[in-house]
Scaffold this motif. Structure first.
Motif, PDB file in Angstrom:
ATOM      1  N   GLN A  89       0.846  -1.207   0.000  1.00  0.00           N
ATOM      2  CA  GLN A  89       0.000   0.000   0.000  1.00  0.00           C
ATOM      3  C   GLN A  89       0.876   1.249   0.000  1.00  0.00           C
ATOM      4  O   GLN A  89       0.613   2.197  -0.737  1.00  0.00           O
ATOM      5  CB  GLN A  89      -0.913   0.002   1.226  1.00  0.00           C
ATOM      6  N   ARG A  90       1.929   1.226   0.829  1.00  0.00           N
ATOM      7  CA  ARG A  90       2.810   2.399   0.879  1.00  0.00           C
ATOM      8  C   ARG A  90       3.425   2.646  -0.504  1.00  0.00           C
ATOM      9  O   ARG A  90       3.523   3.779  -0.956  1.00  0.00           O
ATOM     10  CB  ARG A  90       3.908   2.187   1.930  1.00  0.00           C
ATOM     11  N   TYR A  91       3.830   1.600  -1.184  1.00  0.00           N
ATOM     12  CA  TYR A  91       4.399   1.735  -2.522  1.00  0.00           C
ATOM     13  C   TYR A  91       3.355   2.284  -3.513  1.00  0.00           C
ATOM     14  O   TYR A  91       3.629   3.191  -4.287  1.00  0.00           O
ATOM     15  CB  TYR A  91       4.938   0.372  -2.973  1.00  0.00           C
ATOM     16  N   TRP A  92       2.152   1.723  -3.458  1.00  0.00           N
ATOM     17  CA  TRP A  92       1.071   2.195  -4.343  1.00  0.00           C
ATOM     18  C   TRP A  92       0.786   3.678  -4.142  1.00  0.00           C
ATOM     19  O   TRP A  92       0.678   4.432  -5.087  1.00  0.00           O
ATOM     20  CB  TRP A  92      -0.235   1.438  -4.028  1.00  0.00           C
ATOM     21  N   PHE A  93       0.656   4.076  -2.847  1.00  0.00           N
ATOM     22  CA  PHE A  93       0.078   5.404  -2.582  1.00  0.00           C
ATOM     23  C   PHE A  93       1.120   6.498  -2.384  1.00  0.00           C
ATOM     24  O   PHE A  93       0.785   7.669  -2.530  1.00  0.00           O
ATOM     25  CB  PHE A  93      -0.862   5.330  -1.372  1.00  0.00           C
ATOM     26  N   GLU A  94       2.386   6.118  -2.087  1.00  0.00           N
ATOM     27  CA  GLU A  94       3.398   7.166  -1.899  1.00  0.00           C
ATOM     28  C   GLU A  94       4.407   7.202  -3.043  1.00  0.00           C
ATOM     29  O   GLU A  94       4.892   8.265  -3.392  1.00  0.00           O
ATOM     30  CB  GLU A  94       4.110   6.973  -0.553  1.00  0.00           C
ATOM     31  N   THR A  95       4.717   6.053  -3.615  1.00  0.00           N
ATOM     32  CA  THR A  95       5.705   6.035  -4.690  1.00  0.00           C
ATOM     33  C   THR A  95       5.014   6.138  -6.049  1.00  0.00           C
ATOM     34  O   THR A  95       5.334   7.004  -6.854  1.00  0.00           O
ATOM     35  CB  THR A  95       6.568   4.752  -4.615  1.00  0.00           C
ATOM     36  N   LEU A  96       4.055   5.245  -6.276  1.00  0.00           N
ATOM     37  CA  LEU A  96       3.333   5.298  -7.563  1.00  0.00           C
ATOM     38  C   LEU A  96       2.265   6.394  -7.560  1.00  0.00           C
ATOM     39  O   LEU A  96       1.773   6.774  -8.601  1.00  0.00           O
ATOM     40  CB  LEU A  96       2.684   3.937  -7.857  1.00  0.00           C
ATOM     41  N   ARG A  97       1.916   6.857  -6.388  1.00  0.00           N
ATOM     42  CA  ARG A  97       0.907   7.898  -6.206  1.00  0.00           C
ATOM     43  C   ARG A  97      -0.444   7.548  -6.834  1.00  0.00           C
ATOM     44  O   ARG A  97      -1.085   8.386  -7.477  1.00  0.00           O
ATOM     45  CB  ARG A  97       1.430   9.265  -6.701  1.00  0.00           C
ATOM     46  N   PHE A  98      -0.856   6.317  -6.655  1.00  0.00           N
ATOM     47  CA  PHE A  98      -2.226   5.933  -7.021  1.00  0.00           C
ATOM     48  C   PHE A  98      -3.173   6.709  -6.106  1.00  0.00           C
ATOM     49  O   PHE A  98      -2.833   7.012  -4.963  1.00  0.00           O
ATOM     50  CB  PHE A  98      -2.470   4.443  -6.779  1.00  0.00           C
TER      51      PHE A  98
END
Ligand SMILES: [Zn+2]
Length: 189
Positions: A89-98
């Motif tokens: 989730q952290r990768y989705w929402f902070e890195t990929l900015r989904f």
């Protein structure tokens, strides 16, 4: 309040995180987690996996996600259970900015299959658009047509029949040809 009584043996394995919740070392009370983001109020979650979020990196309209926590999900495609991990989730929402309200609806295996299908479909379309094909390209076209047929993605049997005829003429010894013929036969039953 829903509790995390899931038996963890039956989660579809994630290639990086496996089949069990990942302990984070943070101690965030379950009640706080459930209040921190609207979807968590009714999710099956594993409080010992919670991670604080950096909401300044998130893409949200009204409510950010203050925390990430491993949650149990049921795959929309195969109906098996899987974990949507806090670290994912952290990768989705902070890195990929989904967008923060995006949810994970497919298990890791179905996501992998969906990506492979997309890749194959793109290559199949590119090969079909070519005026002439090398033998190696024709091998790939035969393999892609068979794979896409088997996954129910190609509906036009006449097109695949033409690929089969071309393959029989040009690369009759290629082992992908009988596999394609079998897949075509299966769609006609
Ligand atoms: Zn699945």
């Amino acid at each position: 309040m829903p509790r995390c009584r899931a038996s963890i043996a039956d989660f579809v394995p994630h290639p990086r995180y496996g089949t069990t919740p990942v302990r984070s070392g943070f101690k965030i009370p379950e009640s706080e987690l459930r209040r921190s983001y609207w979807r968590l109020s009714s999710d099956v979650l594993f409080p010992e996996t919670a991670l604080p979020a950096d909401t300044s990196k998130q893409n949200y309209a009204v409510f950010p996600r203050a925390c990430y926590v491993d949650v149990a999900r049921t795959c929309r495609s195969c109906t098996r259970r899987f974990i949507f991990f806090a670290r994912e989730q952290r990768y989705w929402f902070e890195t990929l900015r989904f967008f923060v309200d995006a949810d994970c609806v497919q298990c890791p295996e179905c996501r992998r299959t969906a990506h492979a299908l997309k890749r194959r479909l793109r290559r199949y379309a590119d090969l079909r658009a070519k005026a002439s094909l090398t033998d190696a390209e024709l091998h790939r076209l035969v393999d892609d047509a068979r794979y896409l047929l088997e996954h129910g993605t190609l509906k036009n049997a006449a097109t695949v029949g033409a690929i089969k005829n071309l393959a029989l003429k040009r690369i009759p010894r290629y082992r992908g040809v009988p596999a394609l013929i079998a897949a075509l036969g299966a769609t006609r039953r």
